[in-house]
Design a protein around this motif. Sequence first.
Motif, mmCIF file in Angstrom:
data_model
loop_
_atom_site.group_PDB
_atom_site.id
_atom_site.type_symbol
_atom_site.label_atom_id
_atom_site.label_comp_id
_atom_site.label_asym_id
_atom_site.label_seq_id
_atom_site.Cartn_x
_atom_site.Cartn_y
_atom_site.Cartn_z
ATOM 1 N N GLY A 315 -3.559 3.826 32.383
ATOM 2 C CA GLY A 315 -3.534 5.295 32.885
ATOM 3 C C GLY A 315 -2.351 5.681 33.674
ATOM 4 O O GLY A 315 -2.135 6.888 34.096
ATOM 5 N N PHE A 316 -1.540 4.528 34.029
ATOM 6 C CA PHE A 316 -0.412 4.832 34.991
ATOM 7 C C PHE A 316 0.869 4.953 33.763
ATOM 8 O O PHE A 316 2.138 5.374 34.464
ATOM 9 C CB PHE A 316 -0.162 3.787 35.828
ATOM 10 N N CYS A 317 0.681 4.950 32.663
ATOM 11 C CA CYS A 317 1.784 5.136 31.694
ATOM 12 C C CYS A 317 1.793 6.742 31.521
ATOM 13 O O CYS A 317 1.061 7.219 30.906
ATOM 14 C CB CYS A 317 1.483 4.299 30.531
ATOM 15 N N VAL A 318 3.233 7.411 31.989
ATOM 16 C CA VAL A 318 3.310 8.673 31.759
ATOM 17 C C VAL A 318 4.705 8.859 30.987
ATOM 18 O O VAL A 318 5.617 8.555 31.346
ATOM 19 C CB VAL A 318 3.300 9.484 33.230
ATOM 20 N N PRO A 319 4.591 9.858 29.748
ATOM 21 C CA PRO A 319 3.345 10.456 29.289
ATOM 22 C C PRO A 319 2.663 9.191 28.637
ATOM 23 O O PRO A 319 2.879 7.957 28.708
ATOM 24 C CB PRO A 319 3.829 11.256 28.113
ATOM 25 N N ALA A 320 1.135 9.488 28.172
ATOM 26 C CA ALA A 320 0.528 8.572 27.697
ATOM 27 C C ALA A 320 1.005 7.521 26.635
ATOM 28 O O ALA A 320 1.650 7.977 25.708
ATOM 29 C CB ALA A 320 -0.994 9.332 27.246
ATOM 30 N N GLY A 321 0.873 6.341 26.908
ATOM 31 C CA GLY A 321 1.621 5.227 25.791
ATOM 32 C C GLY A 321 2.905 4.993 26.423
ATOM 33 O O GLY A 321 3.220 3.897 25.673
ATOM 34 N N ASN A 322 3.469 5.516 27.276
ATOM 35 C CA ASN A 322 4.843 5.223 27.662
ATOM 36 C C ASN A 322 5.046 4.570 29.063
ATOM 37 O O ASN A 322 5.032 4.679 30.174
ATOM 38 C CB ASN A 322 5.829 6.687 27.836
ATOM 39 N N CYS A 323 4.791 3.145 28.600
ATOM 40 C CA CYS A 323 4.798 2.078 29.556
ATOM 41 C C CYS A 323 5.992 1.305 29.635
ATOM 42 O O CYS A 323 6.739 0.883 28.759
ATOM 43 C CB CYS A 323 3.693 0.981 29.236
ATOM 44 N N LEU A 324 6.385 1.441 30.920
ATOM 45 C CA LEU A 324 7.844 0.720 31.143
ATOM 46 C C LEU A 324 7.974 -0.867 31.296
ATOM 47 O O LEU A 324 8.926 -1.280 31.178
ATOM 48 C CB LEU A 324 8.622 1.311 32.572
ATOM 49 N N GLY A 325 6.739 -1.384 31.960
ATOM 50 C CA GLY A 325 6.878 -2.971 32.080
ATOM 51 C C GLY A 325 6.229 -3.256 33.124
ATOM 52 O O GLY A 325 5.938 -2.404 34.124
ATOM 53 N N SER A 326 6.020 -4.481 33.614
ATOM 54 C CA SER A 326 5.275 -4.778 34.833
ATOM 55 C C SER A 326 6.249 -4.976 35.893
ATOM 56 O O SER A 326 7.464 -5.083 35.717
ATOM 57 C CB SER A 326 4.819 -6.174 34.471
ATOM 58 N N GLY A 327 5.622 -4.508 37.011
ATOM 59 C CA GLY A 327 6.238 -4.469 38.441
ATOM 60 C C GLY A 327 7.005 -3.041 38.753
ATOM 61 O O GLY A 327 7.720 -2.827 39.905
ATOM 62 N N VAL A 328 6.983 -1.948 37.671
ATOM 63 C CA VAL A 328 7.619 -0.810 37.910
ATOM 64 C C VAL A 328 6.630 0.426 37.671
ATOM 65 O O VAL A 328 5.593 0.114 36.809
ATOM 66 C CB VAL A 328 8.914 -0.452 37.056
ATOM 67 N N LEU A 329 6.753 1.454 38.530
ATOM 68 C CA LEU A 329 5.757 2.851 38.173
ATOM 69 C C LEU A 329 6.797 3.895 38.073
ATOM 70 O O LEU A 329 7.380 4.113 39.056
ATOM 71 C CB LEU A 329 4.814 2.618 39.202
ATOM 72 N N ASN A 330 6.494 4.690 37.055
ATOM 73 C CA ASN A 330 7.083 5.875 36.836
ATOM 74 C C ASN A 330 6.188 7.089 37.390
ATOM 75 O O ASN A 330 5.310 7.166 37.234
ATOM 76 C CB ASN A 330 7.128 6.341 35.464
ATOM 77 N N VAL A 331 6.913 7.785 38.704
ATOM 78 C CA VAL A 331 6.050 8.580 39.489
ATOM 79 C C VAL A 331 6.677 9.933 39.167
ATOM 80 O O VAL A 331 6.557 10.781 40.086
ATOM 81 C CB VAL A 331 6.117 8.123 40.965
ATOM 82 N N SER A 332 7.488 10.191 38.241
ATOM 83 C CA SER A 332 8.101 11.428 37.970
ATOM 84 C C SER A 332 7.081 12.624 37.976
ATOM 85 O O SER A 332 7.437 13.925 38.494
ATOM 86 C CB SER A 332 8.728 11.532 36.652
ATOM 87 N N ALA A 333 5.794 12.352 37.578
ATOM 88 C CA ALA A 333 4.909 13.346 37.561
ATOM 89 C C ALA A 333 4.532 14.034 38.791
ATOM 90 O O ALA A 333 4.100 15.105 38.946
ATOM 91 C CB ALA A 333 3.585 12.848 36.974
ATOM 92 N N CYS A 334 4.643 13.052 39.929
ATOM 93 C CA CYS A 334 4.325 13.574 41.406
ATOM 94 C C CYS A 334 5.738 13.729 42.053
ATOM 95 O O CYS A 334 5.423 13.902 43.271
ATOM 96 C CB CYS A 334 3.361 12.645 42.001
ATOM 97 N N LYS A 335 6.766 13.640 41.516
ATOM 98 C CA LYS A 335 8.139 13.675 42.206
ATOM 99 C C LYS A 335 8.792 15.048 41.581
ATOM 100 O O LYS A 335 10.118 14.903 41.352
ATOM 101 C CB LYS A 335 9.078 12.529 42.345
ATOM 102 N N GLN A 336 8.216 16.197 41.189
ATOM 103 C CA GLN A 336 8.766 17.416 40.742
ATOM 104 C C GLN A 336 9.481 17.127 39.366
ATOM 105 O O GLN A 336 10.526 17.947 39.242
ATOM 106 C CB GLN A 336 9.720 18.124 41.620
ATOM 107 N N GLY A 337 9.232 16.069 38.430
ATOM 108 C CA GLY A 337 9.828 15.987 37.155
ATOM 109 C C GLY A 337 11.093 15.055 37.227
ATOM 110 O O GLY A 337 11.651 14.720 36.385
ATOM 111 N N ALA A 338 11.646 14.536 38.560
ATOM 112 C CA ALA A 338 12.745 13.694 39.039
ATOM 113 C C ALA A 338 12.462 12.211 38.388
ATOM 114 O O ALA A 338 11.291 12.016 38.590
ATOM 115 C CB ALA A 338 13.106 13.615 40.528
ATOM 116 N N PRO A 339 13.088 11.833 37.509
ATOM 117 C CA PRO A 339 12.938 10.370 36.956
ATOM 118 C C PRO A 339 13.075 9.269 38.003
ATOM 119 O O PRO A 339 13.713 8.378 37.824
ATOM 120 C CB PRO A 339 14.169 10.157 35.884
ATOM 121 N N ILE A 340 11.973 9.331 38.949
ATOM 122 C CA ILE A 340 12.187 8.309 39.878
ATOM 123 C C ILE A 340 11.011 7.295 39.503
ATOM 124 O O ILE A 340 9.812 7.424 39.025
ATOM 125 C CB ILE A 340 11.513 8.915 41.408
#
Length: 481
Positions: A315-340
Amino acid sequence: MVLKSCCIYSTGFFSLLFLIMGISLILSNVFPHFIQSAVEKEVVLKNGTETFDAWESPPAPIYMQFYFFNLTNPLEVLDGEKPAVVEIGPYTYREYRPMEEVNFQENGTKVAAVNTKTYIFQRNMSRGPESDLIRTVNIPAITVMDKFKDNSLIANLVSSYMKSTGEGLFTTRTVGELLWGYEDKLLTTLKFLQPDLDDVFGLFYKTNASNDGEYVFFTGQQDYMDFARVDSWKGESSLNWWTSDECNMINGTNGASFHPVITKNETLYMFSSDLCRSLYALYEEDVTVKGIPGYRFTPPSKVFANTTVNPANAGFCVPAGNCLGSGVLNVSACKQGAPIIMSSPHFYQAEEKFVQDVFGMNPQKEYHQTAIDINPLTGFILQAAKRIQVNVYVEKIDTFSQTGNVRTVIFPVVYLNESVVIDETSAKKLRAIDLKQNVVVNIPFMLIGLGILLGGLFMFLMCQQKIPESTAAERVYLLSS
């Protein structure tokens, strides 16, 4: 003689009585339950109590330290080589975080508040002044390029403007600018097209002397296990950034307080607005802080593991299915779209590829692990260190020549270490509570010890008791027989 025998047998009786009482009290666990029950009733968010005062205005000094990663080979990176960074820091700030606008609700079972945080720079605890220069990725430019990469017309216009102003993939800014904000030329220009766009960028822009929204907490009045647990944040009882209901749940406290009577097999849940998600910590080891016993809880690697290790993280893979790997979290959805991308410092507990992709990464548990040391009886935090790294997802974008031949990499920008150690006044109170607990809990063992002593005395007296001598008549009778 009769009185002496009575005393001896009384000693034996009390010896047996104390032994039975002590063993019974140990097996029934009466005194530990008594202490725990008293603490459970005392640790409640109620106006006028010490617990409430400590929650409203934490007495222990809190420090926020920032460590930046200065890029040393920008030209080589544009040619496709690995980034090489050097850690620079700390830049230390004293953090003040009182609860404000406190409002009790529902007959004292809940309390609403905002947690205003203010940061004051501590030059004597820092590597240098806030005017120190750091070369890092140009986050506003990367965000804009990522937003318009599929629109060739706008992309060409933006690219042309960036060339004319000298804007590139990397920028050099002061520590103060990177943290608290600066006016960005590219954003200022785009503001003409989008008036509501904020043209000031900073990693922690608008977070100094500000809050992250209203929380509603349970006070623990109805159930001690609910003490300081978050009921809602910003008027919502769940999040909407992630792709599963489980990942959108707001679980646990805000990480600043925990319920009393904590056990080693417990899972402590926390909600972090910085990470835009809830997480949990598990018992790791016993610790002692300023003479006070505690349990150390740490987030296991499973919290940020990939879906192979932890399928619930899908569920943390955003967009759905776009998983980066263990130990990192894509929070762009809650950071105004910035690729953080968020991670632990130096990609601690992350997949090895993230460590190898950047020269200068050296993950070490001692310096990069998040840990909370808690007094198990009261739930008070003895010592804590929240360590988070802010990264940016960097890739080659064909419509923007500014990206050159850069390789796809999760680029480390800065990591923070938010730490606290219990103050001496609070430590003194906890040591007194711990002493009382030890005395009360050991009463059954004292009774057993007293029973053993009396038993030993009874045996000694029995052995010393003299056998009465026979009379002359008895001796004559025995001889004649």
